[in-house]
Design an enzyme around this catalytic site. Sequence first.
Site, PDB file in Angstrom:
ATOM      1  N   LYS A 134       0.862  -1.191   0.000  1.00  0.00           N
ATOM      2  CA  LYS A 134       0.000   0.000   0.000  1.00  0.00           C
ATOM      3  C   LYS A 134       0.891   1.231   0.000  1.00  0.00           C
ATOM      4  O   LYS A 134       1.826   1.319   0.800  1.00  0.00           O
ATOM      5  CB  LYS A 134      -0.831   0.050   1.276  1.00  0.00           C
ATOM      6  CG  LYS A 134      -1.843  -1.025   1.336  1.00  0.00           C
ATOM      7  CD  LYS A 134      -3.218  -0.412   1.120  1.00  0.00           C
ATOM      8  CE  LYS A 134      -4.197  -1.522   0.893  1.00  0.00           C
ATOM      9  NZ  LYS A 134      -4.947  -1.551  -0.267  1.00  0.00           N
ATOM     10  N   ASP A 162      -0.536  -0.033  -4.471  1.00  0.00           N
ATOM     11  CA  ASP A 162      -1.921   0.434  -4.453  1.00  0.00           C
ATOM     12  C   ASP A 162      -2.009   1.770  -3.739  1.00  0.00           C
ATOM     13  O   ASP A 162      -1.755   1.853  -2.547  1.00  0.00           O
ATOM     14  CB  ASP A 162      -2.794  -0.612  -3.737  1.00  0.00           C
ATOM     15  CG  ASP A 162      -4.276  -0.269  -3.827  1.00  0.00           C
ATOM     16  OD1 ASP A 162      -4.621   0.751  -4.456  1.00  0.00           O
ATOM     17  OD2 ASP A 162      -5.085  -1.031  -3.269  1.00  0.00           O
ATOM     18  N   GLU A 191      -1.902   0.610  -8.608  1.00  0.00           N
ATOM     19  CA  GLU A 191      -3.364   0.780  -8.693  1.00  0.00           C
ATOM     20  C   GLU A 191      -3.762   2.220  -8.397  1.00  0.00           C
ATOM     21  O   GLU A 191      -3.405   2.754  -7.351  1.00  0.00           O
ATOM     22  CB  GLU A 191      -4.065  -0.127  -7.670  1.00  0.00           C
ATOM     23  CG  GLU A 191      -3.951  -1.596  -7.965  1.00  0.00           C
ATOM     24  CD  GLU A 191      -4.538  -2.457  -6.851  1.00  0.00           C
ATOM     25  OE1 GLU A 191      -5.502  -2.025  -6.186  1.00  0.00           O
ATOM     26  OE2 GLU A 191      -4.020  -3.558  -6.644  1.00  0.00           O
ATOM     27  N   ASP A 214      -8.860  -0.110 -10.311  1.00  0.00           N
ATOM     28  CA  ASP A 214      -9.572  -0.856  -9.266  1.00  0.00           C
ATOM     29  C   ASP A 214     -10.904  -0.149  -9.007  1.00  0.00           C
ATOM     30  O   ASP A 214     -11.945  -0.581  -9.498  1.00  0.00           O
ATOM     31  CB  ASP A 214      -8.682  -0.924  -8.003  1.00  0.00           C
ATOM     32  CG  ASP A 214      -9.356  -1.589  -6.816  1.00  0.00           C
ATOM     33  OD1 ASP A 214     -10.457  -2.144  -6.979  1.00  0.00           O
ATOM     34  OD2 ASP A 214      -8.795  -1.560  -5.695  1.00  0.00           O
ATOM     35  N   LYS A 236     -12.890  -7.072  -7.571  1.00  0.00           N
ATOM     36  CA  LYS A 236     -13.290  -7.489  -6.224  1.00  0.00           C
ATOM     37  C   LYS A 236     -14.755  -7.890  -6.318  1.00  0.00           C
ATOM     38  O   LYS A 236     -15.655  -7.037  -6.256  1.00  0.00           O
ATOM     39  CB  LYS A 236     -13.144  -6.315  -5.247  1.00  0.00           C
ATOM     40  CG  LYS A 236     -11.695  -5.877  -4.980  1.00  0.00           C
ATOM     41  CD  LYS A 236     -11.692  -4.789  -3.915  1.00  0.00           C
ATOM     42  CE  LYS A 236     -10.322  -4.507  -3.352  1.00  0.00           C
ATOM     43  NZ  LYS A 236      -9.494  -3.666  -4.216  1.00  0.00           N
TER      44      LYS A 236
HETATM   45  O1  LIG Z   1      -5.856  -6.527  -3.424  1.00  0.00           O
HETATM   46  C1  LIG Z   1      -5.305  -7.248  -2.560  1.00  0.00           C
HETATM   47  O2  LIG Z   1      -4.250  -7.856  -2.780  1.00  0.00           O
HETATM   48  C2  LIG Z   1      -5.912  -7.395  -1.200  1.00  0.00           C
HETATM   49  C3  LIG Z   1      -7.151  -6.609  -0.958  1.00  0.00           C
HETATM   50  C4  LIG Z   1      -6.910  -5.166  -0.615  1.00  0.00           C
HETATM   51  O3  LIG Z   1      -5.797  -4.685  -0.662  1.00  0.00           O
HETATM   52  C5  LIG Z   1      -8.039  -4.346  -0.242  1.00  0.00           C
HETATM   53  C6  LIG Z   1      -9.282  -4.914  -0.102  1.00  0.00           C
HETATM   54  C7  LIG Z   1     -10.360  -4.167   0.353  1.00  0.00           C
HETATM   55  C8  LIG Z   1     -10.197  -2.878   0.735  1.00  0.00           C
HETATM   56  C9  LIG Z   1      -8.893  -2.235   0.818  1.00  0.00           C
HETATM   57  O4  LIG Z   1      -8.485  -2.200   2.151  1.00  0.00           O
HETATM   58  C10 LIG Z   1      -7.824  -2.892  -0.027  1.00  0.00           C
HETATM   59  C11 LIG Z   1      -7.657  -2.105  -1.332  1.00  0.00           C
HETATM   60  O5  LIG Z   1      -7.503  -0.893  -1.223  1.00  0.00           O
HETATM   61  O6  LIG Z   1      -7.645  -2.629  -2.419  1.00  0.00           O
HETATM   62 MG   LIG Z   2      -7.200  -0.622  -4.028  1.00  0.00          MG
END
Ligand SMILES: O=C(O)CCC(=O)C1=CC=C[C@@H](O)[C@@H]1C(=O)O
Ligand SMILES: [Mg+2]
Length: 323
Positions: A134, A162, A191, A214, A236
Amino acid sequence: MRKVELYRFSLPMEAGVILRNQRLKTRDGLLVCLTENGKQGWGEISPLPEFSEETLEEAEAATLGWLHSWVNGEQAFESALPSVAFGLSCAMGELSGFLPQKADYRKAPLCNGDPDELFAVLGAMPGEKVAKVKVGLYEAVRDGMIVNLLLEAIPDLKLRLDANRSWTRAKADGFAKYVQPQFRDRIQFLEEPCKTRDESRDFSRETGIAIAWDESVREADFVVEAEPGVAAIVIKPTLVGSIQRCHMLIDQAHKAGLIAVISSSIETSLGLTQLARMAAWLTPDTIPGLDTLSLMQSQLVRPWPDSELPVLDVDALEVVWRR
Ligand SMILES: O=C(O)CCC(=O)C1=CC=C[C@@H](O)[C@@H]1C(=O)O
Ligand SMILES: [Mg+2]
């Protein structure tokens, strides 16, 4: 004869899981079990606070409506609420067998920047080495330094980053400036670096760092298409919708030459193992983004292989409706 059971769950999270503007203390949702001709299908419906548009109450009302129709043998249409459409399509997918059993339990590890810790995790990972970090939470300089450090320490590592739309163009450029040029192509993608898609496109064009969509994938005007600098779309399912809808987006991505990454919305182990099955089936060449189980204090009904978290049994759950 058709039978349905609807349960409610609330699993404690590890301390300190923060989603955008709120601390997530428990992960709350519904489990549905459909039975027909001696077969069962399970699904998880758990809108994610701060990310899903629907609340759990709305999801429950829509699920009950759907279950009433189904159990009475009426036509049950796909819900407009993504979390409901996803969970019910999983239950139907198990019942009818269209969701294959084989799962891809690989996951791109979420890494907080400690190279020693990541090294240990990746050592146990077969094949391609890819991790997710992140960025955008602290100073862009710090993010740049962590990326350099990890890529320098682990030569066959690729990173997914991300930023969740947190940067202005200036901040994003600040980050890019600190990443050593020879490392840029080992960033598989970043991302949503900027607040708008156009800024993110400009950022990619000017820095040569590949990006992925995303949040954009869930916006009404989004179309899957090949664009310079865009490497991937992140899917997702709890936020996107049914397995069928995800399948369609994945097909469109692959036709456009894009990577499609199936990723978690912090589902319980039950939903996560189903996402791992979708990944084995629909994106077999891509490591899914499913490293979120350890954010919870327990698993639910079905265990994820190798997890040491206790598994909560369905008997411990509150029954919402049974017919
Ligand atoms: O994408 C991944 O590898 C794991 C999921 C992930 O990072 C997330 C899932 C859901 C909400 C967020 O906190 C976060 C994201 O920002 O994508
Ligand atoms: Mg994200």
